[in-house]
Design a protein around this motif. Structure first.
Motif, PDB file in Angstrom:
ATOM      1  N   GLY A  54       5.207   4.175   0.061  1.00 61.03           N
ATOM      2  CA  GLY A  54       4.648   3.279   1.068  1.00 61.03           C
ATOM      3  C   GLY A  54       5.436   3.345   2.345  1.00 61.03           C
ATOM      4  O   GLY A  54       6.640   3.622   2.343  1.00 61.03           O
ATOM      5  N   ASP A  55       4.769   3.093   3.460  1.00 55.54           N
ATOM      6  CA  ASP A  55       5.452   3.136   4.751  1.00 55.54           C
ATOM      7  C   ASP A  55       6.555   2.079   4.826  1.00 55.54           C
ATOM      8  O   ASP A  55       7.595   2.286   5.437  1.00 55.54           O
ATOM      9  CB  ASP A  55       4.444   2.908   5.878  1.00 55.54           C
ATOM     10  N   ASN A  56       6.295   0.919   4.224  1.00 54.70           N
ATOM     11  CA  ASN A  56       7.304  -0.137   4.189  1.00 54.70           C
ATOM     12  C   ASN A  56       7.580  -0.472   2.727  1.00 54.70           C
ATOM     13  O   ASN A  56       6.864  -1.259   2.110  1.00 54.70           O
ATOM     14  CB  ASN A  56       6.808  -1.378   4.930  1.00 54.70           C
ATOM     15  N   PRO A  57       8.600   0.124   2.117  1.00 54.50           N
ATOM     16  CA  PRO A  57       8.839  -0.069   0.688  1.00 54.50           C
ATOM     17  C   PRO A  57       9.170  -1.508   0.306  1.00 54.50           C
ATOM     18  O   PRO A  57       9.060  -1.876  -0.860  1.00 54.50           O
ATOM     19  CB  PRO A  57      10.016   0.866   0.393  1.00 54.50           C
ATOM     20  N   VAL A 105       3.826  10.242   1.366  1.00 58.47           N
ATOM     21  CA  VAL A 105       4.795   9.353   0.707  1.00 58.47           C
ATOM     22  C   VAL A 105       4.063   8.413  -0.244  1.00 58.47           C
ATOM     23  O   VAL A 105       3.174   7.672   0.180  1.00 58.47           O
ATOM     24  CB  VAL A 105       5.583   8.523   1.752  1.00 58.47           C
ATOM     25  N   TYR A 106       4.430   8.434  -1.495  1.00 51.99           N
ATOM     26  CA  TYR A 106       3.773   7.581  -2.498  1.00 51.99           C
ATOM     27  C   TYR A 106       4.380   6.184  -2.564  1.00 51.99           C
ATOM     28  O   TYR A 106       3.793   5.266  -3.124  1.00 51.99           O
ATOM     29  CB  TYR A 106       3.841   8.218  -3.886  1.00 51.99           C
ATOM     30  N   THR A 129      -1.591  12.318   2.401  1.00 56.80           N
ATOM     31  CA  THR A 129      -0.601  11.243   2.361  1.00 56.80           C
ATOM     32  C   THR A 129       0.702  11.792   1.787  1.00 56.80           C
ATOM     33  O   THR A 129       0.752  12.216   0.625  1.00 56.80           O
ATOM     34  CB  THR A 129      -1.091  10.084   1.490  1.00 56.80           C
ATOM     35  N   SER A 161       0.838  -1.200   0.000  1.00 59.11           N
ATOM     36  CA  SER A 161       0.000   0.000   0.000  1.00 59.11           C
ATOM     37  C   SER A 161       0.870   1.246   0.000  1.00 59.11           C
ATOM     38  O   SER A 161       2.070   1.197   0.283  1.00 59.11           O
ATOM     39  CB  SER A 161      -0.917   0.001   1.222  1.00 59.11           C
ATOM     40  N   LYS A 162       0.245   2.369  -0.340  1.00 61.99           N
ATOM     41  CA  LYS A 162       0.955   3.636  -0.330  1.00 61.99           C
ATOM     42  C   LYS A 162       1.110   4.132   1.107  1.00 61.99           C
ATOM     43  O   LYS A 162       0.655   3.502   2.056  1.00 61.99           O
ATOM     44  CB  LYS A 162       0.189   4.653  -1.174  1.00 61.99           C
ATOM     45  N   GLY A 163       1.709   5.301   1.259  1.00 59.14           N
ATOM     46  CA  GLY A 163       1.956   5.846   2.589  1.00 59.14           C
ATOM     47  C   GLY A 163       0.675   6.096   3.360  1.00 59.14           C
ATOM     48  O   GLY A 163      -0.402   6.300   2.793  1.00 59.14           O
ATOM     49  N   SER A 164       0.769   6.079   4.682  1.00 66.08           N
ATOM     50  CA  SER A 164      -0.397   6.281   5.536  1.00 66.08           C
ATOM     51  C   SER A 164      -0.817   7.749   5.513  1.00 66.08           C
ATOM     52  O   SER A 164      -0.072   8.636   5.103  1.00 66.08           O
ATOM     53  CB  SER A 164      -0.069   5.846   6.957  1.00 66.08           C
TER      54      SER A 164
END
Length: 360
Positions: A285-288, A282-283, A280, A271-274
Motif C-alpha cells: 500500500g502507498d501508506n502502510p 507495491v502490494y 501496481t 488499500s494496496k499500492g496505486s
C-alpha cells in the motif's frame, strides 16, 4: 475495560452465595473472585464433604447442602449458580434460578440457560416480576477479541456490517422422523458459544436455514439477521483435533475483521499500492500505516491478561455483574433475554433441515 484491581483493593464488595461445587466452578469461576468485588459468604452443594472443601479453599464463612436454607439464613446481595445437567442432559437452572429471583436476589449463572426456549420464557417472567436480573455467562460477550471487534464494527468508518462467516466444531445428531425431533443433543447445547459471539456482533437472527451431513453431524447454516445482514455458520464436527476450534469474519464497507482461534484479532483496512491493473508495483500500500492491524496475546510477561480467566472473559463477566449489583443497575449484556434468543436457535436445530425457520 478499566485497570484491574485485586479483591483486597475494593472498598465496596457484594456479599455472595455460591450454589455448585464442581470442577468447572473450581477452575473458572471461584478464582475470578481474586480480581472482583466479591465477598464469598457461603457455598452450597448436595455433597457436604465437597462443599466444606470449597468453603475452606475459597474462604467462605459457611457451607450448606440446601440452597433454600442458605438464602434464608445468610444476608446476601447476589448468588452465583454453576450446576450440572439432569439424567436427560438438560440444564438444571430452570428449577433453581426462579426461587433465587423470588427471594430478591440477582443471579449470575453459567450457560446454557435451559433446554427449551419455553423454559427461558418462564424464567424471564419471574425475572420481570421480581425486579431482579440474571446474567448468563456466555463468555463471548466478554472475550477481549469480541469486545474489540464490536468496538471496531460500531465505528462509522467500518460501515454497516453486512455479513459474517463463522466456523465452530460441533456435532448435530440425526433428525428422527418418528418423533419429529432430534435426541442426544446434550453437547449440542454448546451452540450457545458460537451463536452468542455472532449475536453480540451482528444482533438477533430473523430466520435461518440449515442442512446437515449424516452420520458426520457436520452442518451448514444460513442466517438472516433483523438488521438485514446475512451470514453463515459451519459446524465442522470432523475437523482435526489439532485445528483451532473456531473462526469468525465480519464484512463491512471495504473493511473486514477476523477473530481467529478466539485469541487473535485481525482488522483489514486500507488499500494496496496505486496503479492500474497489471501495473501496481507495491502490494503493501502507498501508506502502510493504513493497512491491516493484528492483535494477539503474548505470554512472556506476568500480566493478568495471560490468564485464561481474562482471555475467556470470565473475570470481565463477573466484574460486570458485581458492579451492576453495587450500582443498583440492571445489565444490558449477556442477559437472560439474550439467552432466550440463543435457545430459540437451539430449538430450531431440533427441526428437520432444509427449511427456513423463523426465530421471531
Amino acid at each position: 475495560m478499566s485497570a484491574i484491581k485485586f479483591n483486597y483493593e475494593y472498598e465496596r464488595k457484594i456479599r455472595a452465595g455460591f450454589i455448585g461445587c464442581g470442577a468447572h466452578a473450581f477452575r473458572n469461576v471461584y478464582p475470578t473472585f481474586d480480581y472482583t468485588p466479591i465477598d464469598l459468604v457461603a457455598v452450597c452443594d448436595l455433597n457436604a464433604e465437597r462443599a466444606e472443601i470449597y468453603r475452606q479453599r475459597f474462604g467462605a464463612a459457611h457451607m450448606y447442602t440446601d440452597y433454600q436454607e442458605m438464602i434464608q439464613k445468610e444476608k446476601l446481595d447476589a448468588v452465583f449458580v454453576v450446576l450440572n445437567f439432569d439424567r436427560e442432559g438438560r440444564p438444571l437452572y430452570p428449577k433453581i434460578v426462579p426461587d433465587l429471583l423470588r427471594a430478591g436476589l440477582p443471579v449470575w449463572m453459567e450457560k446454557p440457560a435451559a433446554y427449551t426456549a419455553e423454559e427461558v420464557e418462564q424464567m424471564l417472567e419471574v425475572e420481570a416480576k421480581s425486579g431482579q436480573f440474571v446474567l448468563v455467562a456466555n463468555k463471548r460477550y466478554f472475550y477481549p477479541t469480541f469486545e474489540k471487534a464490536k468496538q471496531i464494527i460500531e465505528q462509522e468508518v467500518f460501515g454497516q456490517p453486512v455479513s459474517i462467516n463463522g466456523r465452530y466444531q460441533l456435532t448435530l445428531s440425526p433428525y428422527q422422523e418418528d418423533i419429529a425431533t432430534r435426541t442426544g443433543l446434550h453437547w449440542f447445547l454448546d451452540i450457545c458459544h458460537p451463536m452468542s459471539g455472532i449475536h453480540y456482533l451482528m444482533g438477533e437472527v430473523k430466520e435461518m436455514c440449515f442442512i446437515d451431513h449424516q452420520p458426520s453431524g457436520n452442518v451448514q447454516a444460513l442466517l438472516q439477521f433483523k438488521s438485514g445482514a446475512i451470514g453463515n455458520l459451519q459446524l465442522s464436527s470432523t475437523q482435526a483435533d489439532t485445528s483451532p476450534l473456531e473462526r469468525f469474519e465480519v464484512i463491512g464497507n471495504k473493511h473486514n475483521l477476523v477473530i481467529d482461534n478466539a485469541m487473535r484479532l485481525i482488522y483489514y483496512k486500507g488499500s494496496k499500492g496505486s496503479g492500474e491493473y497489471g501495473k501496481t508495483p507495491v502490494y503493501i500500500g502507498d501508506n502502510p500505516t493504513e493497512g491491516p492491524v493484528l492483535w494477539e496475546p503474548e505470554f512472556s510477561l506476568g500480566q493478568v491478561y495471560n490468564k485464561n480467566l481474562f482471555l475467556q472473559g470470565m473475570v470481565q463477566s463477573v466484574n460486570y455483574f458485581a458492579n451492576a449489583v453495587l450500582e443498583g443497575k440492571k445489565i444490558e449484556r449477556s442477559t437472560l433475554h439474550d439467552s432466550w434468543h440463543l435457545t430459540k436457535i437451539f430449538d430450531a436445530f431440533k427441526k428437520r433441515s432444509g427449511q427456513w425457520i423463523s426465530i421471531q
